[in-house]
Design a protein around this motif. Structure first.
Motif, PDB file in Angstrom:
ATOM      1  N   PRO A   1     -19.739 -33.546 -36.161  1.00 18.77           N
ATOM      2  CA  PRO A   1     -18.324 -33.508 -36.540  1.00 18.77           C
ATOM      3  C   PRO A   1     -17.570 -32.271 -36.036  1.00 18.77           C
ATOM      4  CG  PRO A   1     -19.749 -33.413 -38.488  1.00 18.77           C
ATOM      5  CD  PRO A   1     -20.622 -33.641 -37.312  1.00 18.77           C
TER       6      PRO A   1
ATOM      7  N   SER B   1     -17.930 -37.711 -33.917  1.00 11.11           N
ATOM      8  CA  SER B   1     -17.864 -37.235 -35.300  1.00 11.11           C
ATOM      9  C   SER B   1     -19.032 -37.704 -36.156  1.00 11.11           C
ATOM     10  CB  SER B   1     -16.548 -37.660 -35.953  1.00 11.11           C
ATOM     11  OG  SER B   1     -16.525 -39.059 -36.145  1.00 11.11           O
TER      12      SER B   1
ATOM     13  N   VAL C   1     -14.079 -32.103 -33.876  1.00 10.62           N
ATOM     14  CA  VAL C   1     -12.904 -31.283 -34.185  1.00 10.62           C
ATOM     15  C   VAL C   1     -12.521 -30.451 -32.961  1.00 10.62           C
ATOM     16  CG1 VAL C   1     -12.045 -29.380 -35.620  1.00 10.62           C
ATOM     17  CG2 VAL C   1     -13.309 -31.270 -36.666  1.00 10.62           C
TER      18      VAL C   1
ATOM     19  N   PHE D   1     -15.256 -30.925 -43.467  1.00  8.58           N
ATOM     20  CA  PHE D   1     -15.336 -31.539 -42.142  1.00  8.58           C
ATOM     21  C   PHE D   1     -16.556 -32.457 -42.006  1.00  8.58           C
ATOM     22  CE2 PHE D   1     -12.668 -27.835 -41.814  1.00  8.58           C
ATOM     23  CZ  PHE D   1     -11.631 -28.236 -40.991  1.00  8.58           C
TER      24      PHE D   1
ATOM     25  N   ALA E   1      -8.181 -26.751 -42.278  1.00  8.95           N
ATOM     26  CA  ALA E   1      -7.645 -28.106 -42.080  1.00  8.95           C
ATOM     27  C   ALA E   1      -6.119 -28.074 -42.083  1.00  8.95           C
ATOM     28  CB  ALA E   1      -8.177 -29.047 -43.153  1.00  8.95           C
TER      29      ALA E   1
ATOM     30  N   PRO F   1     -14.660 -38.389 -42.798  1.00  4.92           N
ATOM     31  CA  PRO F   1     -13.306 -37.839 -42.799  1.00  4.92           C
ATOM     32  C   PRO F   1     -12.849 -37.365 -41.417  1.00  4.92           C
ATOM     33  CG  PRO F   1     -14.505 -37.041 -44.702  1.00  4.92           C
ATOM     34  CD  PRO F   1     -15.499 -37.762 -43.839  1.00  4.92           C
ATOM     35  N   VAL F   2     -13.758 -36.759 -40.650  1.00  4.05           N
ATOM     36  CA  VAL F   2     -13.385 -36.301 -39.301  1.00  4.05           C
ATOM     37  C   VAL F   2     -13.086 -37.507 -38.400  1.00  4.05           C
ATOM     38  CG1 VAL F   2     -14.237 -35.123 -37.224  1.00  4.05           C
ATOM     39  CG2 VAL F   2     -14.560 -34.084 -39.469  1.00  4.05           C
TER      40      VAL F   2
ATOM     41  N   ILE G   1     -10.552 -33.986 -44.934  1.00  2.00           N
ATOM     42  CA  ILE G   1     -11.478 -33.166 -44.141  1.00  2.00           C
ATOM     43  C   ILE G   1     -11.671 -31.793 -44.766  1.00  2.00           C
ATOM     44  CG2 ILE G   1     -11.128 -34.390 -41.947  1.00  2.00           C
ATOM     45  CD1 ILE G   1      -9.385 -32.086 -40.999  1.00  2.00           C
TER      46      ILE G   1
ATOM     47  N   TYR H   1      -9.674 -38.771 -39.469  1.00  2.00           N
ATOM     48  CA  TYR H   1      -8.655 -37.870 -38.945  1.00  2.00           C
ATOM     49  C   TYR H   1      -8.380 -38.207 -37.475  1.00  2.00           C
ATOM     50  CZ  TYR H   1      -6.078 -33.486 -38.402  1.00  2.00           C
ATOM     51  OH  TYR H   1      -5.100 -32.547 -38.172  1.00  2.00           O
TER      52      TYR H   1
END
Length: 192
Positions: free
Chosen positions: A164, A160, A168, A100, A45, A104-105, A95, A108
């Motif tokens: 997820p 996500s 990313v 991840f 991250a 949270p993803v 994350i 982000y």
């Protein structure tokens, strides 16, 4: 108004953001290699976010190389961008801590969307007062990278909640678009 103070302030804020992110990497309790294993998601991250902050710093630098004058709207637009970038350490830590996870993803990605929108607003504020034959205005009239990034970020946010890691990957693809400094501006500066 001189652009030097704006650039120095922005550089300082971005340096602090990177420092905060690296301070979130805690030293493991053990002394063997296995004790590093739990830190891998946080380190990944951090690398990812360091890359993003670096991309913004690099492109911010190139953008301001071509700027002739600064006004109040440019100052506020720049602060707007720095605000969203300053939230990067929070999202990075979240994350990393959650390996991840979906929410949270998505968060982000929302931060990346807001950074992209803020950067586009900054470009607009800079070029608003430029003359019609401005090289900077001409250089950034094609906003493909800006809009493609936003589309990738929004797609990542949606993805996500199901996959997820694919989200990313979409954020990473957007980063690759910007990894090379904005050549539109460099070409414009080389014409002089």
């Amino acid at each position: 108004m001189s652009k030097g103070r704006l650039e120095a302030f922005s550089d300082g804020v971005l340096a602090i953001i990177i420092t905060i992110m690296v301070l979130e990497l805690k030293v493991p309790e053990g002394s063997n290699w296995q004790s590093l294993k739990p830190l891998i998601p946080k380190f990944l991250a951090y690398i990812f976010s360091f890359l993003y902050v670096g991309i913004y710093w690099n492109n911010h630098h190139h953008l301001f190389q071509a700027v002739k004058k600064i006004n109040g709207s440019v100052l506020w637009a720049n602060l707007h961008l720095l605000f969203w970038l300053s939230l990067m350490p929070f999202a990075t830590d979240w994350i990393g801590e959650t390996h991840f996870a979906e929410n949270p993803v998505a968060t982000y990605g929302a931060g990346l969307v807001m950074c992209a929108i803020a950067y586009t607003i900054l470009e607009n504020a800079i070029t608003k007062d430029e003359r019609e034959n401005s090289q900077l205005k001409e250089a950034i009239q094609s906003r493909f990278k800006e809009y493609a990034s936003i589309v990738l970020y929004v797609s990542g946010i949606i993805t996500s909640f199901i996959y997820p890691y694919i989200a990313v990957a979409l954020y990473y693809i957007a980063a690759l678009l910007w990894l090379i400094p904005d050549r539109r501006i460099e070409k414009s500066l080389n014409k002089n």
